[in-house]
Design an enzyme around this catalytic site. Structure first.
Site, PDB file in Angstrom:
ATOM      1  N   ASP A 152       3.075  -4.020   8.647  1.00  0.00           N
ATOM      2  CA  ASP A 152       3.270  -2.743   9.321  1.00  0.00           C
ATOM      3  C   ASP A 152       2.433  -2.755  10.606  1.00  0.00           C
ATOM      4  O   ASP A 152       1.532  -3.595  10.760  1.00  0.00           O
ATOM      5  CB  ASP A 152       2.828  -1.621   8.384  1.00  0.00           C
TER       6      ASP A 152
ATOM      7  N   ASP B  28       0.255   0.941   5.178  1.00  0.00           N
ATOM      8  CA  ASP B  28      -0.678   2.040   4.940  1.00  0.00           C
ATOM      9  C   ASP B  28      -0.011   3.401   4.849  1.00  0.00           C
ATOM     10  O   ASP B  28      -0.643   4.375   4.431  1.00  0.00           O
ATOM     11  CB  ASP B  28      -1.714   2.096   6.069  1.00  0.00           C
TER      12      ASP B  28
ATOM     13  N   LYS C 124      12.088   0.017   4.618  1.00  0.00           N
ATOM     14  CA  LYS C 124      11.671  -1.314   5.056  1.00  0.00           C
ATOM     15  C   LYS C 124      12.058  -2.368   4.021  1.00  0.00           C
ATOM     16  O   LYS C 124      12.364  -3.508   4.373  1.00  0.00           O
ATOM     17  CB  LYS C 124      10.161  -1.345   5.294  1.00  0.00           C
TER      18      LYS C 124
END
Length: 258
Positions: free
Chosen positions: A9, A207, A184
């Site tokens: 990410d 996160d 994702k």
């Protein structure tokens, strides 16, 4: 387990609150790449929002727009746009509540309202240019994601009104809007299939709330120490804060770097 690919990410993972990549992270990614392990960006951002970050890290493969647009070594290998009828429903509902929208294609993004303060607040927090103005952009181009600009207490107005779409908050004045089945994880699975790799051979770092599926599907899901508290239970391991060597320590835990 010998992992062969790692997904990262961006916001809160590769970059800190100042939208800077810590030098420790840069060094860790380079060490990973030197060992022949593929490093891939997996982000809710569109490609034009992270090009300098990818170039700085020497990464040319990515899962972008929350899994809707996937590129491997510069070549698109998977895309899933939002159906036009679902966009039409969203546009109509947002207009009733005076909520600004930003439509994201794979190479351009446009707002349906000029200068909306919620839009400006959210987009500038990414340290990127503001969108152009074209309220009909969604009618003529493939749209992979939409920014819906409203506050948290207003989210309920959309969950039932346009149930074919999924809403994930990333800013106090902004939500990502994607297909109900979008994530994702979907983009990661498409890329792994393209590479003939299994999910068990993949590591992922994240996160945020849009990282839950990604962390859950891979062989080793690593949450940053600064993660949203609702994310950590979905991870196999919680590493340090982004500014405290989180990427390096996570890669060491995975046995991918020294």
């Amino acid at each position: 387990m010998s992992y062969k690919i790692a997904f990262f990410d961006i916001d809160g993972t590769l970059v800190n609150e100042r939208k800077q990549i810590p030098q420790d992270t840069i060094d860790a990614i380079r060490a990973l790449q030197s060992r022949g392990v593929e490093a891939v960006i997996a982000t809710g951002r569109a490609p034009y929002f992270f090009r300098p970050i990818a170039e700085q890290l020497g990464i040319d493969s990515f899962v972008s727009l929350n899994g809707a647009y996937v590129v491997y070594k510069g070549r698109p290998i998977f895309e899933k746009s939002i159906p036009r009828e679902h966009l039409e429903a969203l546009v109509g509902h947002a207009a009733k509540h005076n909520h600004s929208l930003v439509f994201e294609g794979h190479s351009e993004f446009y707002s349906n309202e000029e200068g909306h303060p919620h839009m400006i607040d959210a987009v500038t927090s990414l340290r990127v240019d503001l969108p152009g103005y074209d309220p009909d952009f969604w009618k003529n181009e493939s749209i992979y994601q939409v920014f819906l600009h409203c506050e948290e207490h207003e989210e309920h107005l959309y969950n039932e009104a346009v149930p074919a779409l999924r809403y994930i908050r990333w800013h106090k004045t902004a939500l990502d809007v994607l297909p109900a089945e979008g994530s994702k994880a979907q983009g990661i699975e498409a890329l792994l299939k393209h590479l003939n790799l299994s999910v068990s051979e993949a590591v992922a770092f994240g996160d945020g709330l849009n990282d839950v599926e990604m962390l859950s599907v891979v062989g080793l899901g690593i949450a940053m120490g600064n993660s949203h508290e609702e994310v950590k239970p979905y991870a196999d391991y919680v590493t340090a804060h982004v500014d405290e060597g989180g990427i390096r320590k996570g890669l060491q835990y995975a046995g991918l770097i020294d």
